[in-house]
Design a protein around this motif. Structure first.
Motif, PDB file in Angstrom:
ATOM      1  N   LYS A 176     -13.391  -3.966  15.131  1.00  0.00           N
ATOM      2  CA  LYS A 176     -14.383  -2.940  15.489  1.00  0.00           C
ATOM      3  C   LYS A 176     -14.656  -1.967  14.344  1.00  0.00           C
ATOM      4  O   LYS A 176     -14.534  -0.752  14.494  1.00  0.00           O
ATOM      5  N   LYS A 177     -15.018  -2.474  13.179  1.00  0.00           N
ATOM      6  CA  LYS A 177     -15.366  -1.693  11.988  1.00  0.00           C
ATOM      7  C   LYS A 177     -14.191  -0.889  11.419  1.00  0.00           C
ATOM      8  O   LYS A 177     -14.373   0.001  10.613  1.00  0.00           O
ATOM      9  N   GLN A 178     -12.997  -1.180  11.886  1.00  0.00           N
ATOM     10  CA  GLN A 178     -11.797  -0.587  11.325  1.00  0.00           C
ATOM     11  C   GLN A 178     -10.858  -1.722  10.929  1.00  0.00           C
ATOM     12  O   GLN A 178     -11.112  -2.885  11.229  1.00  0.00           O
ATOM     13  N   ILE A 179      -9.783  -1.385  10.261  1.00  0.00           N
ATOM     14  CA  ILE A 179      -8.790  -2.359   9.851  1.00  0.00           C
ATOM     15  C   ILE A 179      -7.520  -2.108  10.666  1.00  0.00           C
ATOM     16  O   ILE A 179      -7.131  -0.958  10.859  1.00  0.00           O
ATOM     17  N   LEU A 180      -6.902  -3.177  11.130  1.00  0.00           N
ATOM     18  CA  LEU A 180      -5.592  -3.063  11.754  1.00  0.00           C
ATOM     19  C   LEU A 180      -4.567  -3.540  10.733  1.00  0.00           C
ATOM     20  O   LEU A 180      -4.707  -4.622  10.165  1.00  0.00           O
ATOM     21  N   LEU A 181      -3.555  -2.705  10.481  1.00  0.00           N
ATOM     22  CA  LEU A 181      -2.480  -3.044   9.554  1.00  0.00           C
ATOM     23  C   LEU A 181      -1.152  -2.984  10.281  1.00  0.00           C
ATOM     24  O   LEU A 181      -0.952  -2.137  11.155  1.00  0.00           O
ATOM     25  N   ARG A 182      -0.235  -3.864   9.872  1.00  0.00           N
ATOM     26  CA  ARG A 182       1.143  -3.778  10.340  1.00  0.00           C
ATOM     27  C   ARG A 182       2.038  -3.853   9.112  1.00  0.00           C
ATOM     28  O   ARG A 182       1.842  -4.691   8.244  1.00  0.00           O
ATOM     29  N   PHE A 183       3.011  -2.960   9.051  1.00  0.00           N
ATOM     30  CA  PHE A 183       3.920  -2.889   7.915  1.00  0.00           C
ATOM     31  C   PHE A 183       5.234  -3.600   8.227  1.00  0.00           C
ATOM     32  O   PHE A 183       5.718  -3.550   9.369  1.00  0.00           O
ATOM     33  N   LYS A 184       5.815  -4.200   7.206  1.00  0.00           N
ATOM     34  CA  LYS A 184       7.094  -4.898   7.343  1.00  0.00           C
ATOM     35  C   LYS A 184       8.167  -3.931   7.838  1.00  0.00           C
ATOM     36  O   LYS A 184       8.302  -2.816   7.330  1.00  0.00           O
ATOM     37  N   GLY A 185       8.893  -4.365   8.856  1.00  0.00           N
ATOM     38  CA  GLY A 185       9.990  -3.562   9.384  1.00  0.00           C
ATOM     39  C   GLY A 185       9.584  -2.522  10.413  1.00  0.00           C
ATOM     40  O   GLY A 185      10.442  -1.876  11.011  1.00  0.00           O
ATOM     41  N   ILE A 223       0.858  -1.188   0.000  1.00  0.00           N
ATOM     42  CA  ILE A 223       0.000   0.000   0.000  1.00  0.00           C
ATOM     43  C   ILE A 223       0.896   1.240   0.000  1.00  0.00           C
ATOM     44  O   ILE A 223       2.043   1.189   0.444  1.00  0.00           O
ATOM     45  N   PHE A 224       0.360   2.331  -0.519  1.00  0.00           N
ATOM     46  CA  PHE A 224       1.078   3.602  -0.521  1.00  0.00           C
ATOM     47  C   PHE A 224       0.536   4.467   0.607  1.00  0.00           C
ATOM     48  O   PHE A 224      -0.668   4.567   0.812  1.00  0.00           O
ATOM     49  N   VAL A 225       1.461   5.094   1.341  1.00  0.00           N
ATOM     50  CA  VAL A 225       1.112   5.949   2.472  1.00  0.00           C
ATOM     51  C   VAL A 225       1.518   7.371   2.107  1.00  0.00           C
ATOM     52  O   VAL A 225       2.657   7.620   1.742  1.00  0.00           O
ATOM     53  N   ARG A 226       0.536   8.290   2.203  1.00  0.00           N
ATOM     54  CA  ARG A 226       0.783   9.686   1.849  1.00  0.00           C
ATOM     55  C   ARG A 226       0.558  10.566   3.081  1.00  0.00           C
ATOM     56  O   ARG A 226      -0.557  10.747   3.540  1.00  0.00           O
ATOM     57  N   PRO A 227       1.655  11.146   3.607  1.00  0.00           N
ATOM     58  CA  PRO A 227       1.499  12.108   4.707  1.00  0.00           C
ATOM     59  C   PRO A 227       0.939  13.429   4.188  1.00  0.00           C
ATOM     60  O   PRO A 227       0.927  13.673   2.981  1.00  0.00           O
ATOM     61  N   ALA A 228       0.469  14.275   5.105  1.00  0.00           N
ATOM     62  CA  ALA A 228      -0.082  15.580   4.705  1.00  0.00           C
ATOM     63  C   ALA A 228       0.956  16.383   3.929  1.00  0.00           C
ATOM     64  O   ALA A 228       0.628  17.084   2.983  1.00  0.00           O
ATOM     65  N   SER A 229       2.201  16.277   4.334  1.00  0.00           N
ATOM     66  CA  SER A 229       3.277  16.917   3.576  1.00  0.00           C
ATOM     67  C   SER A 229       4.384  15.896   3.420  1.00  0.00           C
ATOM     68  O   SER A 229       4.704  15.169   4.350  1.00  0.00           O
ATOM     69  N   GLY A 230       4.905  15.814   2.240  1.00  0.00           N
ATOM     70  CA  GLY A 230       5.972  14.856   2.017  1.00  0.00           C
ATOM     71  C   GLY A 230       5.650  13.888   0.899  1.00  0.00           C
ATOM     72  O   GLY A 230       4.584  13.937   0.290  1.00  0.00           O
ATOM     73  N   GLU A 231       6.605  13.014   0.660  1.00  0.00           N
ATOM     74  CA  GLU A 231       6.518  12.070  -0.445  1.00  0.00           C
ATOM     75  C   GLU A 231       5.699  10.842  -0.063  1.00  0.00           C
ATOM     76  O   GLU A 231       5.782  10.362   1.069  1.00  0.00           O
ATOM     77  N   VAL A 232       4.960  10.327  -1.026  1.00  0.00           N
ATOM     78  CA  VAL A 232       4.250   9.074  -0.832  1.00  0.00           C
ATOM     79  C   VAL A 232       5.280   7.950  -0.753  1.00  0.00           C
ATOM     80  O   VAL A 232       6.310   7.986  -1.426  1.00  0.00           O
ATOM     81  N   GLU A 233       5.026   6.986   0.138  1.00  0.00           N
ATOM     82  CA  GLU A 233       5.966   5.883   0.326  1.00  0.00           C
ATOM     83  C   GLU A 233       5.195   4.566   0.319  1.00  0.00           C
ATOM     84  O   GLU A 233       4.091   4.477   0.852  1.00  0.00           O
ATOM     85  N   GLN A 234       5.794   3.557  -0.288  1.00  0.00           N
ATOM     86  CA  GLN A 234       5.150   2.253  -0.380  1.00  0.00           C
ATOM     87  C   GLN A 234       5.588   1.364   0.783  1.00  0.00           C
ATOM     88  O   GLN A 234       6.763   1.346   1.158  1.00  0.00           O
ATOM     89  N   TYR A 235       4.628   0.618   1.347  1.00  0.00           N
ATOM     90  CA  TYR A 235       4.913  -0.300   2.441  1.00  0.00           C
ATOM     91  C   TYR A 235       4.358  -1.676   2.106  1.00  0.00           C
ATOM     92  O   TYR A 235       3.308  -1.800   1.479  1.00  0.00           O
ATOM     93  N   GLU A 236       5.068  -2.696   2.598  1.00  0.00           N
ATOM     94  CA  GLU A 236       4.564  -4.065   2.499  1.00  0.00           C
ATOM     95  C   GLU A 236       3.748  -4.355   3.752  1.00  0.00           C
ATOM     96  O   GLU A 236       4.191  -4.090   4.872  1.00  0.00           O
ATOM     97  N   ILE A 237       2.563  -4.910   3.564  1.00  0.00           N
ATOM     98  CA  ILE A 237       1.681  -5.239   4.683  1.00  0.00           C
ATOM     99  C   ILE A 237       1.991  -6.662   5.133  1.00  0.00           C
ATOM    100  O   ILE A 237       2.002  -7.588   4.326  1.00  0.00           O
ATOM    101  N   VAL A 238       2.246  -6.834   6.436  1.00  0.00           N
ATOM    102  CA  VAL A 238       2.536  -8.173   6.964  1.00  0.00           C
ATOM    103  C   VAL A 238       1.412  -8.693   7.858  1.00  0.00           C
ATOM    104  O   VAL A 238       1.380  -9.878   8.188  1.00  0.00           O
ATOM    105  N   ARG A 239       0.488  -7.821   8.245  1.00  0.00           N
ATOM    106  CA  ARG A 239      -0.652  -8.244   9.061  1.00  0.00           C
ATOM    107  C   ARG A 239      -1.812  -7.311   8.766  1.00  0.00           C
ATOM    108  O   ARG A 239      -1.652  -6.101   8.698  1.00  0.00           O
ATOM    109  N   GLN A 240      -2.998  -7.887   8.592  1.00  0.00           N
ATOM    110  CA  GLN A 240      -4.197  -7.088   8.418  1.00  0.00           C
ATOM    111  C   GLN A 240      -5.386  -7.867   8.954  1.00  0.00           C
ATOM    112  O   GLN A 240      -5.518  -9.059   8.726  1.00  0.00           O
ATOM    113  N   THR A 241      -6.209  -7.167   9.721  1.00  0.00           N
ATOM    114  CA  THR A 241      -7.358  -7.817  10.318  1.00  0.00           C
ATOM    115  C   THR A 241      -8.458  -6.788  10.574  1.00  0.00           C
ATOM    116  O   THR A 241      -8.180  -5.599  10.744  1.00  0.00           O
ATOM    117  N   LEU A 242      -9.691  -7.257  10.589  1.00  0.00           N
ATOM    118  CA  LEU A 242     -10.838  -6.405  10.895  1.00  0.00           C
ATOM    119  C   LEU A 242     -10.951  -6.288  12.415  1.00  0.00           C
ATOM    120  O   LEU A 242     -10.823  -7.284  13.128  1.00  0.00           O
TER     121      LEU A 242
END
Length: 176
Positions: free
Chosen positions: A63-72, A42-61
């Motif tokens: 409470k109506k939200q998603i929990l993600l964990r990025f590699k490293g 997935i690509f992560v875009r801060p309010a200011s700065g460059e978009v950066e790509q991350y590898e997702i190593v964990r994702q789960t539903l």
């Protein structure tokens, strides 16, 4: 994986951290979290700065939200600065939608025109409720919240940059 995709569309926002191991709470932009549960980068875009790509190593539903964990990134200290960032995917990775469905990035900035009142403003944000999405329009009537349902949204014309709506009396407060 293309590190500089041509067209990225926003699909969610990082709204907080969860636990101490680097999990991030994500609010999807649609009521359907499946997209975020089925991608590996997935690509992560801060309010200011460059978009950066991350590898997702964990994702789960959760409470109506998603929990993600990025590699490293395996501690809260490493991910706190990502809170508030937008999550984006290349347009060609997004599933096809039916004719009456749209991605938020396609709708953002459209002029909203009511059949009776004329232009009521510009579509500036969207939020999801248990019942449906809601469009937030800012213009001469102030902030107007429009349920994103067929009853009110008549048509969307991307070439003209407009969304035509048919709003009932009382939905716009303090009509001028």
């Amino acid at each position: 994986m293309d590190n500089n995709p041509k067209t990225l569309l926003e699909i969610g926002t990082i709204v907080g951290t969860h636990g101490l191991r680097g999990d991030l709470k994500v609010r999807p932009l649609s009521g359907d979290p499946d997209l975020l549960l089925n991608v590996d980068h997935i690509f992560v875009r801060p309010a200011s700065g460059e978009v950066e790509q991350y590898e997702i190593v964990r994702q789960t539903l959760h409470k109506k939200q998603i929990l993600l964990r990025f590699k490293g990134l395996d501690s809260i200290n490493q991910v706190e600065q990502l809170v508030g960032c937008r999550l984006e995917l290349p347009e060609d990775q997004l599933p096809e939608l039916s004719d009456d469905e749209y991605y938020w990035a396609e709708l953002e900035g459209l002029r909203v025109v009511d059949r009776q009142r004329g232009e009521i403003g510009q579509l500036v944000s969207i939020f999801t409720t248990a019942a449906h999405d809601t469009y937030v329009v800012d213009g001469p009537y102030g902030e107007v919240m429009i349920p994103a349902v067929h009853q009110f949204v008549v048509s969307v014309d991307f070439s003209a940059g407009t969304m035509q709506v048919d709003l009932p009396d009382g939905l716009i407060q303090d009509e001028q």
